[in-house]
Design an enzyme around this catalytic site. Structure first.
Site, PDB file in Angstrom:
ATOM      1  N   ASP A   6       2.885   9.832   8.575  1.00 14.99           N
ATOM      2  CA  ASP A   6       4.339   9.158   9.232  1.00 14.99           C
ATOM      3  C   ASP A   6       4.240   9.253  10.929  1.00 14.99           C
ATOM      4  OD1 ASP A   6       4.893   8.750   6.930  1.00 14.99           O
ATOM      5  OD2 ASP A   6       7.008   9.889   6.855  1.00 14.99           O
ATOM      6  N   LYS A  18      13.362  11.066  -6.853  1.00 14.55           N
ATOM      7  CA  LYS A  18      13.095  10.466  -8.011  1.00 14.55           C
ATOM      8  C   LYS A  18      13.493  11.638  -9.116  1.00 14.55           C
ATOM      9  CE  LYS A  18      11.691   8.105  -5.421  1.00 14.55           C
ATOM     10  NZ  LYS A  18      11.281   8.038  -3.921  1.00 14.55           N
ATOM     11  N   ALA A  52       3.855   8.383   1.205  1.00 18.33           N
ATOM     12  CA  ALA A  52       3.094   9.817   0.885  1.00 18.33           C
ATOM     13  C   ALA A  52       1.583   9.810   0.635  1.00 18.33           C
ATOM     14  CB  ALA A  52       3.909  10.368  -0.329  1.00 18.33           C
ATOM     15  N   LEU A  74       5.906  24.930   1.962  1.00 22.05           N
ATOM     16  CA  LEU A  74       4.867  24.032   2.195  1.00 22.05           C
ATOM     17  C   LEU A  74       5.123  22.494   1.556  1.00 22.05           C
ATOM     18  CD1 LEU A  74       1.768  26.283   1.334  1.00 22.05           C
ATOM     19  CD2 LEU A  74       2.545  25.555   3.592  1.00 22.05           C
ATOM     20  N   GLY A 125       6.169  19.458   3.241  1.00 20.72           N
ATOM     21  CA  GLY A 125       6.737  18.669   4.085  1.00 20.72           C
ATOM     22  C   GLY A 125       7.762  17.780   3.396  1.00 20.72           C
ATOM     23  N   THR A 126       8.075  16.301   3.953  1.00 22.28           N
ATOM     24  CA  THR A 126       9.058  15.604   3.444  1.00 22.28           C
ATOM     25  C   THR A 126       9.065  15.261   2.040  1.00 22.28           C
ATOM     26  OG1 THR A 126       9.173  14.695   5.760  1.00 22.28           O
ATOM     27  CG2 THR A 126      10.319  13.552   3.854  1.00 22.28           C
ATOM     28  N   CYS A 127       7.805  14.905   1.580  1.00 20.92           N
ATOM     29  CA  CYS A 127       7.675  14.326   0.278  1.00 20.92           C
ATOM     30  C   CYS A 127       8.416  15.117  -0.736  1.00 20.92           C
ATOM     31  CB  CYS A 127       6.142  13.886  -0.069  1.00 20.92           C
ATOM     32  SG  CYS A 127       5.906  13.435  -1.682  1.00 20.92           S
ATOM     33  N   HIS A 163      -0.857  -4.349 -26.671  1.00 18.78           N
ATOM     34  CA  HIS A 163       0.278  -4.883 -26.975  1.00 18.78           C
ATOM     35  C   HIS A 163       1.104  -3.934 -27.851  1.00 18.78           C
ATOM     36  CE1 HIS A 163       3.421  -7.743 -28.664  1.00 18.78           C
ATOM     37  NE2 HIS A 163       2.998  -7.298 -29.925  1.00 18.78           N
TER      38      HIS A 163
HETATM   39  C1  LIG Z   1      14.315  10.101   0.698  1.00 13.86           C
HETATM   40  C2  LIG Z   1      12.995   9.872   1.021  1.00 13.86           C
HETATM   41  C3  LIG Z   1      12.276   9.263  -0.380  1.00 13.86           C
HETATM   42  C4  LIG Z   1      10.685   8.963  -0.101  1.00 13.86           C
HETATM   43  N1  LIG Z   1      10.283   8.661  -1.189  1.00 13.86           N
HETATM   44  C5  LIG Z   1       9.007   8.271  -1.001  1.00 13.86           C
HETATM   45  C6  LIG Z   1       8.096   7.738  -2.331  1.00 13.86           C
HETATM   46  O1  LIG Z   1       8.788   7.384  -3.421  1.00 13.86           O
HETATM   47  N2  LIG Z   1       6.900   7.429  -2.186  1.00 13.86           N
HETATM   48  C7  LIG Z   1       6.349   7.690  -0.987  1.00 13.86           C
HETATM   49  O2  LIG Z   1       5.102   7.232  -0.838  1.00 13.86           O
HETATM   50  N3  LIG Z   1       7.009   8.116   0.279  1.00 13.86           N
HETATM   51  C8  LIG Z   1       8.175   8.154   0.083  1.00 13.86           C
HETATM   52  N4  LIG Z   1       9.043   8.815   1.116  1.00 13.86           N
HETATM   53  C9  LIG Z   1       8.025   8.756   2.651  1.00 13.86           C
HETATM   54  C10 LIG Z   1       7.308  10.177   2.455  1.00 13.86           C
HETATM   55  O3  LIG Z   1       7.978  11.274   2.162  1.00 13.86           O
HETATM   56  C11 LIG Z   1       6.568  10.488   3.743  1.00 13.86           C
HETATM   57  O4  LIG Z   1       5.741   9.147   3.831  1.00 13.86           O
HETATM   58  C12 LIG Z   1       5.321  11.556   3.656  1.00 13.86           C
HETATM   59  O5  LIG Z   1       6.128  12.767   3.749  1.00 13.86           O
HETATM   60  C13 LIG Z   1       4.778  11.656   4.998  1.00 13.86           C
HETATM   61  O6  LIG Z   1       4.012  12.684   5.114  1.00 13.86           O
HETATM   62  P1  LIG Z   1       3.423  13.384   6.281  1.00 13.86           P
HETATM   63  O7  LIG Z   1       2.425  14.640   5.926  1.00 13.86           O
HETATM   64  O8  LIG Z   1       2.978  12.462   7.297  1.00 13.86           O
HETATM   65  O9  LIG Z   1       4.850  14.236   6.919  1.00 13.86           O
HETATM   66  P2  LIG Z   1       5.795  15.207   6.435  1.00 13.86           P
HETATM   67  O10 LIG Z   1       5.828  15.313   5.026  1.00 13.86           O
HETATM   68  O11 LIG Z   1       6.944  14.605   7.141  1.00 13.86           O
HETATM   69  O12 LIG Z   1       5.361  16.494   6.672  1.00 13.86           O
HETATM   70  C14 LIG Z   1       5.160  17.168   8.117  1.00 13.86           C
HETATM   71  C15 LIG Z   1       5.435  18.627   8.083  1.00 13.86           C
HETATM   72  O13 LIG Z   1       5.144  19.039   9.482  1.00 13.86           O
HETATM   73  C16 LIG Z   1       5.793  20.082   9.879  1.00 13.86           C
HETATM   74  N5  LIG Z   1       5.892  20.087  11.181  1.00 13.86           N
HETATM   75  C17 LIG Z   1       6.557  19.277  12.158  1.00 13.86           C
HETATM   76  N6  LIG Z   1       6.228  19.638  13.404  1.00 13.86           N
HETATM   77  C18 LIG Z   1       5.521  20.938  13.217  1.00 13.86           C
HETATM   78  C19 LIG Z   1       5.247  21.729  14.334  1.00 13.86           C
HETATM   79  N7  LIG Z   1       5.216  21.311  15.542  1.00 13.86           N
HETATM   80  N8  LIG Z   1       4.631  22.972  14.009  1.00 13.86           N
HETATM   81  C20 LIG Z   1       4.382  23.004  12.553  1.00 13.86           C
HETATM   82  N9  LIG Z   1       4.837  22.253  11.371  1.00 13.86           N
HETATM   83  C21 LIG Z   1       5.397  21.250  12.151  1.00 13.86           C
HETATM   84  C22 LIG Z   1       7.373  19.576   9.211  1.00 13.86           C
HETATM   85  O14 LIG Z   1       8.212  21.008   8.953  1.00 13.86           O
HETATM   86  C23 LIG Z   1       6.852  19.175   7.886  1.00 13.86           C
HETATM   87  O15 LIG Z   1       6.656  20.072   6.675  1.00 13.86           O
HETATM   88  C24 LIG Z   1      10.247   9.256   1.093  1.00 13.86           C
HETATM   89  C25 LIG Z   1      10.725   9.731   2.048  1.00 13.86           C
HETATM   90  C26 LIG Z   1      12.136  10.045   2.268  1.00 13.86           C
HETATM   91  C27 LIG Z   1      12.949  10.707   3.359  1.00 13.86           C
END
Ligand SMILES: Cc1cc2nc3c(=O)[nH]c(=O)nc-3n(C[C@H](O)[C@H](O)[C@H](O)COP(=O)(O)OP(=O)(O)OC[C@H]3O[C@@H](n4cnc5c(N)ncnc54)[C@H](O)[C@@H]3O)c2cc1C
Length: 480
Positions: free
Chosen positions: A321, A52, A334, A39, A41-43, A459
């Protein structure tokens, strides 16, 4: 496991999992469909947290390398203070620590699901008609959502036309975060948050780094003064910065990548490095989702939503996203996806909700020196017709900055003259990613510069720069 829920969420990123917890708190029976084996996702897995964590190691290395300044001695060197320790990096340990942090946090989400009685349905979710989600692999079944389906499928790395990712030599952040051997040289394409964070990371690890940006300045969404300060600092650190430059081809070989690039004036050049990291942005994840078939209005692959995250199909909403509004440029952050998830869950539960103010979303970039910004840049404020006043204060004057050995950067306040309202705060320098919280609250409360001046800043802290920048906006900085 049940198959009928009030809310079914596809995707467990910071958008999906937070929406699920808020929905469950409000008494809605909730399921989350997630196809990744974890669980978060990307973050949690491939984005914010692992990057980080690695950057924190880079910071530790920086402090250790400055051992003489700090008077540090280690092991045998403690007996021979003149020679000092050779500082190395054990990448296995670095990666192991990062993985432990990630595992702890993703496990934390799993715990919260159990605590809030949220079902995790494993597999890929596909929209399958009114209130229905098919699970197309994994736990094969059809789920029913009696109130709402939320699409929170997020984003994934993408390249630009002509540059093909082979994930071996031409890589994305997904590969870069797991490197066990740090390359001797790397070219980074794109100078947004991801690009400049990796530039800082690899440079701190002592490697040759070139950053290529098509636009005339790096971190192009930031205030121009911030871009200029970061570019100056990067050059001082030995990072090669090529702005106004387009990579036209990249050919991977056994030991590296050969690149051709074109400057804006039309001149061509070549470059080579062990790796090319493509950090030119992320595209929406909608393949296999059945979005078009379900009738959702799409825009370049993104799902179009209104200010309350409704798609064009009743009963289906989307956040994070994967979404776009009528005006392009939905930030991929995130904390924004989580905020959208909370607003949406509250709306589904029947609460009256106020739309998010997209001018008040803080952005943090953890490059060295780090950036924290919220609100309008000076240029945007002028574009919108405000009669602008600016206050800037450099961190270097502050006692706390000198103590920390972190004297680079400044706080810049953008305000308007008529009501004295703060419109934006832009910081570059140590701890800016923490200091931006005060600025975000100031904007939320429609704070004036005068109120920031009258807010007492402790301060010695770096936050004194915020108070001083406010003084400067009224032409009366105390310490400069
Ligand atoms: C290298 C990097 C560094 C980052 N650093 C920061 C930061 O410091 N601060 C910040 O605010 N943001 C940061 N981000 C951006 C942040 O990670 C994303 O904005 C955030 O994760 C978006 O969340 P989300 O829930 O929209 O999608 P996601 O986190 O992408 O989650 C989507 C989930 O949906 C699942 N999924 C997709 N399609 C399906 C499907 N059909 N069925 C079932 N599951 C599915 C995927 O497996 C995934 O787990 C960074 C991104 C990257 C790549």
């Amino acid at each position: 496991m049940a198959s009928e829920y009030d809310v079914v969420i596809i995707g467990s990123g910071t958008g999906g999992y937070v929406a699920a917890i808020r929905a469950a708190q409000l008494g809605l029976k909730t399921a989350v469909v997630e196809r990744a084996p974890v669980l978060g996702g990307t973050c949690l897995n491939w984005g914010c947290i692992p990057t980080k964590a690695l950057l924190e190691h880079a910071h530790a290395l920086k402090v250790a390398q400055d051992w003489k300044e700090w008077g540090l001695t280690i092991g045998a060197a403690a007996l021979r203070q003149d020679s000092g320790p050779a500082i190395g990096l054990d990448m296995d340990q670095v990666q192991a620590r990062k993985d432990k942090i990630v595992k702890g946090l993703t496990g934390g989400v799993e715990f919260l699901f159990k605590k809030n009685k949220i079902d995790w349905i494993r597999g890929s979710g596909r929209l399958a008609g009114k209130g229905k989600v098919d699970i197309t692999d994994g736990d094969t079944q059809t789920l029913t959502a009696t109130k709402e389906i939320i699409v929170a499928t997020g984003s994934q790395p993408r390249s630009v036309p002509g540059i093909e990712l082979d994930r071996k030599r031409i890589i994305t952040s997904d590969e870069a975060i797991n490197m066990k051997t740090i390359p001797k040289s790397i070219v980074i394409m794109g100078s947004g948050a991801v690009g400049v964070e990796f530039a800082s990371l690899f440079r701190r690890f002592g490697r040759e780094v070139t950053i290529i940006e098509l636009l005339p300045r790096i971190v192009p969404v930031e205030d121009e003064a911030v871009s200029a300060e970061l570019e100056r600092s990067f050059r001082k650190q030995g990072i090669k910065v090529l702005t106004g430059t387009k990579v036209t081809s990249a050919k991977p070989g056994a030991n590296g990548v050969d690149l051709e690039a074109q400057l804006l004036d039309g001149k061509a050049g070549t470059l080579s490095a062990e790796y090319l990291l493509v950090a030119t942005g992320r595209g929406p994840v909608t393949s296999g989702l059945g979005a078009e078939e379900a009738g959702l209005t799409m825009d370049r692959g993104y799902i179009k939503v209104d200010a309350q995250y409704r798609t064009s199909v009743p009963g289906i909403s989307a956040i994070g996203d994967v979404i776009t509004f009528d005006t392009p440029g939905h930030p991929q952050l995130a904390h924004l996806s989580s905020a959208e998830g909370i607003v949406l869950a509250e709306r589904i539960a029947g609460q009256e909700v106020r739309p998010i103010n997209y001018d008040h979303i803080p952005g943090c970039t953890y490059c060295d020196p780090e950036i924290g910004s919220v609100g309008l840049t000076e240029a945007k404020a002028k574009q919108r017709g405000f009669d602008v006043r600016i206050g800037t204060f450099r961190f270097g004057v502050l006692g706390r900055a000198k103590i920390a050995g972190e004297t680079e950067g400044f706080v810049k306040i953008v305000a308007e003259k008529k009501y004295d309202e703060v419109l934006g705060v832009h910081m570059i320098g140590s701890r800016s990613t923490e200091l931006v919280a005060e600025a975000t609250l100031a904007l939320r409360l429609e704070c004036t510069v005068e109120e920031l001046i009258r807010t007492i800043h402790a301060h010695p802290t770096m936050s004194e720069a915020v108070g001083e920048a406010a003084h400067a906006a009224h032409g009366a900085a105390i310490h400069s």
